[in-house]
Each structure stands twice: as C-alpha cells, then as structure tokens.
Design an enzyme around this catalytic site. Structure first.
Site, PDB file in Angstrom:
ATOM      1  N   LYS A 105       0.854  -1.206   0.000  1.00 45.61           N
ATOM      2  CA  LYS A 105       0.000   0.000   0.000  1.00 45.61           C
ATOM      3  C   LYS A 105       0.885   1.249   0.000  1.00 45.61           C
ATOM      4  O   LYS A 105       1.901   1.295   0.716  1.00 45.61           O
ATOM      5  CB  LYS A 105      -0.891  -0.038   1.242  1.00 45.61           C
ATOM      6  CG  LYS A 105      -1.953   1.055   1.303  1.00 45.61           C
ATOM      7  CD  LYS A 105      -2.854   0.853   2.530  1.00 45.61           C
ATOM      8  CE  LYS A 105      -3.969   1.870   2.635  1.00 45.61           C
ATOM      9  NZ  LYS A 105      -4.853   1.620   3.798  1.00 45.61           N
ATOM     10  N   SER A 151      -9.715   1.533   2.856  1.00 45.62           N
ATOM     11  CA  SER A 151      -8.880   2.300   1.970  1.00 45.62           C
ATOM     12  C   SER A 151      -7.798   1.495   1.243  1.00 45.62           C
ATOM     13  O   SER A 151      -7.233   1.974   0.270  1.00 45.62           O
ATOM     14  CB  SER A 151      -8.207   3.426   2.770  1.00 45.62           C
ATOM     15  OG  SER A 151      -7.354   2.888   3.760  1.00 45.62           O
ATOM     16  N   SER A 167      -9.763  -0.811   7.099  1.00 50.20           N
ATOM     17  CA  SER A 167      -9.208  -0.646   5.751  1.00 50.20           C
ATOM     18  C   SER A 167      -8.453  -1.838   5.194  1.00 50.20           C
ATOM     19  O   SER A 167      -8.146  -1.867   4.007  1.00 50.20           O
ATOM     20  CB  SER A 167      -8.308   0.582   5.698  1.00 50.20           C
ATOM     21  OG  SER A 167      -9.119   1.721   5.559  1.00 50.20           O
TER      22      SER A 167
END
Ligand code: GLN
Length: 493
Positions: A79, A154, A178
């Site tokens: 990420k 996210s 997330s």
C-alpha cells in the site's frame, strides 16, 4: 499459469522444486499487470527494476539451497502509505506527489530480510481515509469481480491486486477496517493484528491510536505466514508490545476445535443486505456442522462506534496531517504542483493556504476541519472527551465477552465484515455519512485493539462475476493464533 490460484505456499514449493525461477515468475506478474491493471487500477507505481534485482538474488539463494523463508521470491504489493527506501510514496495525495521515501518501514525491512519481491505500490483513499478507494488523488480502483463497483477501501489497491492475481499477497493498513473491508469486498483474506504487535514505523500516520499494518492474501494460511514475518517488537514504535507477549501463529487442531464462538446479537440488529445475511448464515451453519459451540453474546455499545470514531479520528488526523505544508516531504523544485499556477506567494500564511488548499483532497480537508473543531477550546469535553469514553465502553464490552471466568465468556467472536457487498462506483461519494457507515462492523476492534480476520464465506471465482461476502473472526489481544487457526480450519473444510 493462472496467477489467481497461486498462494505463498504453492509458489514457494514451486521455487524449491525448481519448477520455475523467481525471475520468471516476477516477469510473468509484470506481464499480467501490464495486461490487466489498466482495467483495474490497483497499482499507483511499479518497481520493475528493483523487483528483478531482488528476484535474481532470490534465484541465487534457491540455487545454492540457502532458502529458509517461505516468503523468498514471493511477489508482493505494498500500500502506498508504507515507506520503501528510494521509492515514491504518495499516500494517494497530491501533497506527497513528489515524495521519495528516505528509509524503509520496519515491516518492509522485515520482508526484505526474507527476500520477498515488491512489485509496486498500490492505490488507496488519500491518507487511508475512505472505504472505496475513490478518494485517491490519482485514479479510482475497480473491483476485479465487477468493474462497475468499488474494491472497498482504503486498501482497495492491495485487495484488488491480490484478488485479480496481480500480486500473491499484499500489505495494507487498517485504522477502522481498511484491510478487512476491501478484503471482504474483493473475496480475499485480511488480518488486522493486535494493536502494537506489528510496527507502524514507516507507515504514514492517519490516526495513530487506531493505525495497524496487516496482510491481505488469498488464504488464511498465507495471512499467517505474512503476519509471522512482519510482527515483532520495534523500539522505533512506542506502542509496540514486547516480544514475550506476542502470540505464536501455529495453533494445534485439538485446541482450535475447543474454541467457543460468540455471536454478538447487535450485529444482527443492523440492516444487512440480503445476500450478506444469507452468506453470514451459511458460514455460521458451517461452523455448527463442524461441531463448534456458538453462543449469543452482547456488545451493547458498538452501535456508538461510528459516531465516536468520526470524532476521535479527525482529531488525530488534524494533528498528523499538520506536518504537510508542501515544502517538506516533497521536492522543492516541484512546489509549483501544489501552488496556484503563476501566483506569487507572499507570506507563510498564504503559502499554507495555497499548498494545503490544493494539495489535500476534499475528504482530507473535511477531517482536518472536523478535527480542529472538536479539539477547539470549549468543545473538547463535549465531543472528544465523550467519544473517548465511548471507546472505553466498547473496549470493556470486548473484555467482558472474552472473560472466560464468567459463565458466558467466549474465546473468539464471529461477525459480518460489512453490511453490504461491493457497492457501485459513485454510489456513496455524495453522502459521506453513508460511506462512513460501511465501517460499522470493523471500527469496534480498532477501539478495543483486538485482532480481527476477515475471510470469504466461499471461494469466489472471478469468472463467475459473483460479488463476495466476507465474515470476521475476532480474537482476544495477542491471540492471533486462535482466529488464524480457526480460519484455516474453516478454509480447509
Ligand atoms: N473508512 C475508514 C475511514 O475512512 C477507514 C479508515 C482506515 O481503516 N484506514 O476512516
């Protein structure tokens, strides 16, 4: 080769048996990304050169039979709010568009020690704020099961990459769900570990008291392998727990079969989409069929978790994002990219207005404003103080439910991960509150600091275009072994 079915376990075995080399596999993944990621948009940037250098090194280790880790040569996606030295790291924000990380996050250092191969950095909601990856400043990511729908967020890029076979595993961050929510919407596995068990040094902070780093993988077994590699005490993270307190991830099956599973009744008082409800019921039935004891329990305060979260988090966000001024964490020559075009900046205040005004997206601004408001003199007790009390009540709910000394104490909990399956792109962007409500089942564990694993009810085949449903197994602090063990048991049966 079908990259969808490859797991850390199967790929590592292939390397060992010399069925293919790490370099071949790495190149193959980049070809797949080239072909498919234009439709999905999982990645923000690729690390072709670095990956091939690492792959060659890993091949050398295999050649000399020096490999001791299952992660050696495994293609992973990271990420883009986790720092990798020398690699652009944007947190999907324009304000960091020119930032190159100057050091490795601890989790990255640990994976480098195992010689895993990083394919690239994945898309996210800006600074990890959102539930759909639509808040990225750069592009949206699509759900590999249906390109008209969101992958969740996210960590939507990481979940989509794993689900689409564009990485074997990934790292995400979880402040309120997330890792787990996108894992559920993309039909893969996501683990939010115990608070403090995985270092956040080198994770761009969103709300520090709730931030966690966690793995996203295709199987629970792979999640356990990644978790094992990244956990551990870190003197660079003040919240890190001691090595002795960390649990082992290798549970024994006899122990697993005795775990008592609690079902919080409040989860079924919320409205669940019909298919989610049916999926959750199928999973519960399966646990019963496998001989587990399921007990109704109560977490009376979880209904207040979302409102409290949206007071505490913005407060922390407003403090954490204060450091971004468009001067630091970026290349000074490129300041123009966040300043208004051709405008002469006259003083510091104006420079802040210009840089932060154009550098942050609307969700980041909304949270900075909210956070500044709830912390301001005269409002602190009314909002922040109250929300922190709610957090305490929720943490106590978990303590009580997990208290084995009482008659009703359970070992693990079973819950839905999300109230709905993947929603349509654009469906919730105009209504932040409806977006915030997607976190209803995931926020409470960040309040309590307990570990939670999301796994798919069934195996979802991308070709069938079904929308996945996920459920969570929640454990006591530092009892990752319980939920991972139980998850593996479910998965294997
Ligand atoms: N939906 C949550 C939020 O927007 C998710 C945050 C997270 O877990 N990073 O705050």
């Amino acid at each position: 080769m079908d990259t969808h079915t490859l797991t850390i376990h199967s790929l590592s075995q292939g390397f060992r048996e010399k069925k293919f080399s790490v370099t071949e596999i790495t190149k193959y993944f980049f070809e797949e990304i080239q072909k498919k990621d234009k439709d999905i948009g999982a990645y923000l940037s690729l690390m072709n050169e670095e990956a091939l250098v690492e792959a060659k090194y890993a091949d050398g280790l295999f050649h000399e039979n020096k490999v001791t880790s299952l992660l050696t040569g495994i293609p992973l996606a990271i990420k883009d709010n986790i720092l990798i030295e020398g690699i652009k790291t944007t947190a999907a924000s324009k304000i960091l568009e020119q930032y190159t990380a100057s050091y490795d996050a601890t989790v990255i250092k640990k994976l480098k020690d195992e010689h895993a191969v990083f394919l690239g950095k994945t898309n996210l909601d800006e600074f990890a704020m959102g539930s759909s990856t639509e808040n990225s400043a750069f592009h949206i990511t699509k759900n590999p099961h249906d390109f008209t729908r969101v992958p969740g967020g996210s960590s939507g890029g990481s979940a989509a990459a794993v689900s689409a076979g564009l990485a074997v595993g990934a790292l995400g961050s979880d402040t309120a769900g997330s890792v787990r929510q996108p894992a559920a919407l993309c039909g893969v596995v996501g683990l939010k570990p115990t608070y403090g068990s995985v270092s956040r040094f080198g994770l761009i902070a969103m709300a520090s008291s709730f931030d966690h780093v966690g793995p996203i993988t295709k199987t629970v077994e792979d999640a356990a392998i990644l978790y094992d590699a990244i956990k551990g005490h870190d003197p660079f993270d003040a919240t890190s727990i001691s090595e002795e307190q960390l649990s082992t991830t290798h549970p024994d099956p006899h122990y697993i079969k005795k775990l008592v599973i609690g079902i919080p009744k409040e989860c079924f008082e919320f409205e669940l989409e019909k298919e989610v409800k049916e999926g959750i019921e199928r999973a519960m039935e399966k646990f019963k069929r496998l001989g587990f004891v399921l007990k109704e329990i109560s977490l009376p305060h979880i209904k207040y978790s979302v409102p409290a979260y949206y007071i505490i988090t913005p407060a922390e966000v407003s403090a954490n994002l204060a450091r971004f001024d468009g001067i630091r964490y970026g290349n000074i020559q490129n300041l123009k990219s966040v300043r208004a075009d051709g405008h002469q900046i006259l003083n510091l205040k104006e420079l802040y207005e210009k840089n932060r005004g154009t550098g942050f997206g609307s969700e980041a601004k909304r949270r900075i404003l909210l956070g500044t408001f709830v912390l301001s003199a005269g409002y602190y007790d009314a909002y922040y103080g109250k929300a922190k009390k709610i957090q305490e009540c929720i943490a106590e709910d978990f303590d009580k439910a997990f208290d084995n000394k009482t008659e009703n104490g359970v070992d693990v909990m079973f819950m839905p991960t999300t109230p709905t399956r993947a929603f349509k792109i654009g469906e919730k962007t105009e209504n932040p509150v409806s977006m915030y409500l997607s976190d209803i089942f995931t926020v409470p564990m960040n309040f309590a600091g307990v570990p939670a694993l999301s796994l798919p009810v069934e195996r979802y085949d991308l070709k069938k275009k079904e929308l996945p449903v996920g459920f969570q197994l929640v454990g006591k602090k530092m009892h990752e072994r319980d939920i991972l063990g139980l998850g593996m048991y479910y998965e294997r049966n």
